[in-house]
Design an enzyme around this catalytic site. Structure first.
Site, PDB file in Angstrom:
ATOM      1  N   GLU A  95     -11.812   5.182   4.792  1.00 41.71           N
ATOM      2  CA  GLU A  95     -11.401   5.899   6.002  1.00 41.71           C
ATOM      3  C   GLU A  95     -12.477   6.203   7.232  1.00 41.71           C
ATOM      4  OE1 GLU A  95      -8.367   6.721   6.495  1.00 41.71           O
ATOM      5  OE2 GLU A  95      -7.213   6.722   4.584  1.00 41.71           O
ATOM      6  N   TYR A 154       0.868  -1.202  -0.052  1.00 38.96           N
ATOM      7  CA  TYR A 154       0.048   0.032   0.219  1.00 38.96           C
ATOM      8  C   TYR A 154       0.798   1.418   0.004  1.00 38.96           C
ATOM      9  CZ  TYR A 154      -3.410   3.321   1.663  1.00 38.96           C
ATOM     10  OH  TYR A 154      -4.356   4.552   1.834  1.00 38.96           O
ATOM     11  N   TRP A 162      -5.407   0.627  10.314  1.00 37.85           N
ATOM     12  CA  TRP A 162      -5.679   0.802   8.666  1.00 37.85           C
ATOM     13  C   TRP A 162      -5.487  -0.511   8.093  1.00 37.85           C
ATOM     14  CZ3 TRP A 162      -8.384   3.073   5.506  1.00 37.85           C
ATOM     15  CH2 TRP A 162      -8.282   2.972   4.103  1.00 37.85           C
TER      16      TRP A 162
END
Length: 201
Positions: free
Chosen positions: A59, A37, A67
Site C-alpha cells: 500500500e 483480487y 493499485w
C-alpha cells in the site's frame, strides 16, 4: 484497495455485471487481475502478521499510483523482498537497496524501498503482535448498512488516522491515514463491498 477511495465522477456506477453474470464492485471490472483480487482477497479478514506487513508495504508503494500497477508487480516485489518475511527484510542492507533500485520489475523509489526495510525492523521491535496492534484500530462493523454509491466510501477515517499516528510513533514510514484506510479495506478491517456485490454477504 486504494483505487476504491479515489474521488469518483458523479455518474460512476457502484456495481458492474460481469460476463459471468455476477455483480461486483465496479472498480474490479477493468482487468482480470483486479477481478481476481476483488473476488479472492479484498475485504477478507487478514490476521497473518507476515501478510499484514506485506500489505502495509505494498500500500505504501501504491501511493500516487494505480493499485493494478502493484498487483501486476507483486510477484517481483515478493521475490525482491524475500517473501516479505520481516526477519529477512530487516537484515537487508544498502547493497540490497542499490540492487533493488536497478530492478525495473518493481517501483524503483528509494524512500519506499528503504521504508520497507525500516518497517520490517519496526515490526521486530513491537511489544505486541502486529496483527493485534493493527486490528485494535478496526472500527465496529456497520450495523446492516453497506455503501451504495462511491460518495459513501471515505478516503480517511478517524480509525485510519489513529492507526497511522500509532504506527508512525512506533517508527513506521509511508503509513499515512489514506494509505491506512486502503489497508483496512484490503485486510477486512472494514468491509466496503457495495450493496449488491456478490461479496457483500
Amino acid at each position: 484497495m486504494s483505487d476504491a477511495t479515489t474521488t469518483p465522477t458523479p455518474l460512476r456506477s457502484a456495481l458492474v455485471i460481469g460476463e459471468d453474470g455476477v455483480a461486483r464492485c465496479s472498480w474490479s471490472a477493468s482487468d482480470p487481475e483486479y477481478r481476481r483480487y476483488h473476488d479472492d482477497e479484498w475485504g477478507r479478514p487478514q490476521h497473518d502478521p507476515r501478510a499484514l506487513y506485506e500489505k502495509m508495504c505494498l500500500e505504501g508503494f501504491q501511493a500516487g499510483l494505480s493499485w493494478i500497477t502493484i498487483l501486476r508487480r507483486r510477484p517481483a516485489f515478493r521475490e525482491d523482498f524475500l517473501g516479505f518475511v520481516p526477519e529477512k527484510v530487516a537484515a537487508m542492507t544498502e547493497t540490497d537497496v542499490q540492487r533493488l533500485l536497478q530492478d525495473e520489475r518493481i517501483i524503483r523509489h528509494r524512500g519506499k524501498i528503504e521504508a520497507t526495510i525500516s518497517n520490517a525492523r519496526a515490526v521486530l521491535q513491537l511489544d505486541v503482535p502486529l496483527e493485534e496492534l493493527m486490528w485494535n484500530f478496526a472500527p465496529e462493523p456497520r450495523a446492516g448498512h453497506r455503501p451504495r454509491e462511491w460518495g459513501e466510501i471515505p478516503a480517511v477515517t478517524s480509525e485510519s488516522t489513529a492507526l497511522s499516528k500509532e504506527l508512525r510513533r512506533r517508527g513506521f514510514r509511508f503509513v499515512g491515514p489514506t494509505t491506512m484506510y486502503a489497508l483496512m479495506q484490503a485486510t477486512g478491517m472494514v468491509d466496503d463491498h457495495f450493496e449488491g456485490c456478490f461479496r457483500a454477504g
